[in-house]
Design a protein around this motif. Structure first.
Motif, PDB file in Angstrom:
ATOM      1  N   ILE A 122       0.887  -1.240  -0.013  1.00 29.03           N
ATOM      2  CA  ILE A 122       0.030  -0.016  -0.039  1.00 29.03           C
ATOM      3  C   ILE A 122       0.853   1.147   0.204  1.00 29.03           C
ATOM      4  CG2 ILE A 122      -0.365   0.012   2.691  1.00 29.03           C
ATOM      5  CD1 ILE A 122      -2.843   1.233  -0.122  1.00 29.03           C
ATOM      6  N   SER A 125       2.438   1.517  -3.553  1.00 26.75           N
ATOM      7  CA  SER A 125       1.617   1.733  -4.586  1.00 26.75           C
ATOM      8  C   SER A 125       1.405   3.309  -5.207  1.00 26.75           C
ATOM      9  CB  SER A 125       0.147   1.075  -4.347  1.00 26.75           C
ATOM     10  OG  SER A 125      -0.534   2.093  -3.433  1.00 26.75           O
ATOM     11  N   PHE A 127      -0.914   4.948  -4.174  1.00 24.99           N
ATOM     12  CA  PHE A 127      -2.564   5.500  -4.014  1.00 24.99           C
ATOM     13  C   PHE A 127      -2.697   5.946  -2.595  1.00 24.99           C
ATOM     14  CE2 PHE A 127      -3.317   1.721  -7.279  1.00 24.99           C
ATOM     15  CZ  PHE A 127      -2.825   2.581  -8.292  1.00 24.99           C
ATOM     16  N   ASP A 128      -4.020   6.331  -2.564  1.00 23.33           N
ATOM     17  CA  ASP A 128      -4.227   6.968  -1.217  1.00 23.33           C
ATOM     18  C   ASP A 128      -4.297   5.751  -0.113  1.00 23.33           C
ATOM     19  OD1 ASP A 128      -5.650   8.220   0.623  1.00 23.33           O
ATOM     20  OD2 ASP A 128      -7.445   8.404   0.021  1.00 23.33           O
ATOM     21  N   SER A 129      -3.542   6.208   0.801  1.00 25.02           N
ATOM     22  CA  SER A 129      -3.428   5.290   2.055  1.00 25.02           C
ATOM     23  C   SER A 129      -4.210   5.844   3.307  1.00 25.02           C
ATOM     24  CB  SER A 129      -1.906   4.748   2.317  1.00 25.02           C
ATOM     25  OG  SER A 129      -1.271   6.143   2.678  1.00 25.02           O
ATOM     26  N   PHE A 132      -8.048   2.331   3.686  1.00 26.29           N
ATOM     27  CA  PHE A 132      -7.900   1.116   2.898  1.00 26.29           C
ATOM     28  C   PHE A 132      -8.291  -0.208   3.476  1.00 26.29           C
ATOM     29  CE2 PHE A 132      -3.714   1.784   5.154  1.00 26.29           C
ATOM     30  CZ  PHE A 132      -3.428   0.543   5.577  1.00 26.29           C
ATOM     31  N   THR A 158      -8.996   2.376  -0.958  1.00 29.36           N
ATOM     32  CA  THR A 158      -7.987   1.670  -1.702  1.00 29.36           C
ATOM     33  C   THR A 158      -8.065   0.033  -1.120  1.00 29.36           C
ATOM     34  OG1 THR A 158      -6.587   3.469  -1.751  1.00 29.36           O
ATOM     35  CG2 THR A 158      -5.596   1.481  -2.078  1.00 29.36           C
ATOM     36  N   GLU A 223      -7.003   0.982  -6.770  1.00 26.71           N
ATOM     37  CA  GLU A 223      -7.091   2.152  -6.324  1.00 26.71           C
ATOM     38  C   GLU A 223      -8.688   2.202  -6.250  1.00 26.71           C
ATOM     39  OE1 GLU A 223      -5.877   6.689  -7.517  1.00 26.71           O
ATOM     40  OE2 GLU A 223      -6.406   5.227  -9.202  1.00 26.71           O
ATOM     41  N   LYS A 224      -9.174   3.167  -5.175  1.00 27.41           N
ATOM     42  CA  LYS A 224     -10.660   3.376  -4.957  1.00 27.41           C
ATOM     43  C   LYS A 224     -11.343   3.437  -5.946  1.00 27.41           C
ATOM     44  CE  LYS A 224     -11.879   7.339  -3.227  1.00 27.41           C
ATOM     45  NZ  LYS A 224     -12.092   8.287  -2.281  1.00 27.41           N
TER      46      LYS A 224
END
Length: 279
Positions: A122, A125, A127-129, A132, A158, A223-224
Motif C-alpha cells: 500500500i 503503490s 495510491f491513497d493510503s 484502505f 483503496t 485504487e478506490k
C-alpha cells in the motif's frame, strides 16, 4: 523495565534476510522453542543470524493439534515464539488459533512490529493510503470473486489483495470485466533483488504482464473505485475473452453477469461479432 510475556508473535523478513528488528532477533534467541511453518525455511533465517533455538513445525495442517502442546510449554515456564515463513504471523499465516486460545486463558502475549507485505504494498503503490482495506487472497471461482470484488467496490477505499502469479492475469482481466479500465498497482517480489511496482490502468498492466510473464510473490493494490461508470467497449471485451480461450457459452455468461444484460442480448452481441469477422 522490560515487559515479560509468555508467548511472542514475531514477524520475519518477506524477502531480504536483514529486514528483521534487533528486538525480534533478541526474542528469538532467548526463546526456548520457536514454532514455525517450515523448519527448513526458518532454519535458514536462524543460521543467517547465528541463532540456535529449537524449531518445531506449526502450520495450517497441525495448528489446532499444537495448541495444547504450546500451552503446556508456556505453563512449564518456557519462552515460546511463533513465526511464519515470511512476514507477520496470524495474517493469512498460522498463529490465529493459538492467539485465540491464549486470549481465552488470559495468558500474557506480545505482538512484535516488523515486516508485512501488505503494508509495503500500500505504501509503494502511490495510491491513497488514508483509508484502505485488506481483502486477503482472491477467491478462485467466478461466483465468489464477483461478490468479493463488489463488496470491495462498495467500501470506496483503496484495496489490498494477495494473488498467486499464475492467476494474476486472469484476475486482472476479470476485474476489467467488472469495473472497466481502473487503476491498479502490482507489487512483485517485495524487498527482493527484482522488486517491482507496476502501476497503471488495467489495459496497460495486463498488456505489460502478458508480454513479460509473471513470477514471484504478488500483492495487488486497487485504487478506490469511483461511482462514475467506466465505459467498456463490449466488442473489445468479447475479443479479449475469445483470445483467452473462453467458449461462446462462457462469454455469454460473463457478459450477462458483468454488464447486466439478458442472455439473449449477450448471445446476439457474440454472434454479431462473429458475423462481422467472417465478412
Amino acid at each position: 523495565m522490560e515487559r515479560i510475556s509468555n508467548i511472542y508473535f514475531v514477524p520475519t523478513p518477506i524477502g531480504n534476510m536483514k529486514d528483521i528488528t534487533l528486538r525480534a532477533l533478541e526474542v528469538l534467541e532467548k526463546s526456548d522453542i520457536i514454532y514455525c511453518e517450515d523448519t527448513r525455511n526458518s532454519l535458514n533465517l536462524l543460521k543467517f543470524h547465528n541463532i540456535n533455538t529449537k524449531l518445531v513445525s506449526y502450520h495450517k495442517f497441525n495448528e489446532s493439534e499444537r495448541v495444547e502442546e504450546i500451552i503446556s510449554n508456556i505453563e512449564d515456564g518456557k519462552i515460546v515464539s511463533v513465526i511464519s515463513d515470511a512476514g507477520m504471523p496470524i495474517i493469512n499465516d498460522p498463529g490465529f488459533v493459538i492467539l485465540q486460545e491464549v486470549i481465552k486463558r488470559d495468558i500474557s502475549y506480545e505482538i512484535l512490529p516488523g515486516a508485512c507485505a501488505l503494508i509495503n504494498g500500500i505504501c509503494g503503490s502511490g495510491f491513497d493510503s488514508t483509508s484502505f482495506v485488506y481483502m486477503g487472497f482472491v477467491p478462485k471461482t467466478d461466483s465468489e470473486r464477483k461478490k468479493y470484488f463488489q463488496s470491495f467496490k462498495n467500501m470506496k477505499v483503496t484495496g489490498i489483495f494477495y494473488e498467486s502469479p499464475h492467476r494474476l492475469l486472469k484476475t486482472l482481466k476479470y476485474i476489467y470485466t467488472l469495473f472497466g479500465n481502473i487503476n491498479v498497482c502490482v507489487c512483485r517480489e517485495l524487498t527482493k533483488l527484482f522488486e517491482e511496482y507496476k502501476r497503471g490502468n488495467l489495459e496497460e498492466v495486463i498488456s505489460y504482464y502478458s508480454e513479460k510473464g509473471v513470477k514471484g510473490e504478488i500483492v495487488l493494490i486497487i485504487e478506490k473505485i469511483s461511482d462514475e461508470k467506466v465505459d467498456i467497449d463490449i466488442k473489445k471485451e468479447i475479443l479479449k475473452l475469445k483470445d483467452d480461450g473462453y467458449s461462446n457459452k462462457d462469454i455469454v455468461k460473463m457478459l450477462k453477469n458483468s454488464f447486466n444484460i439478458s442472455k439473449n442480448e449477450a448471445y446476439e452481441l457474440v454472434l454479431n461479432l462473429e458475423n462481422e469477422e467472417e465478412k
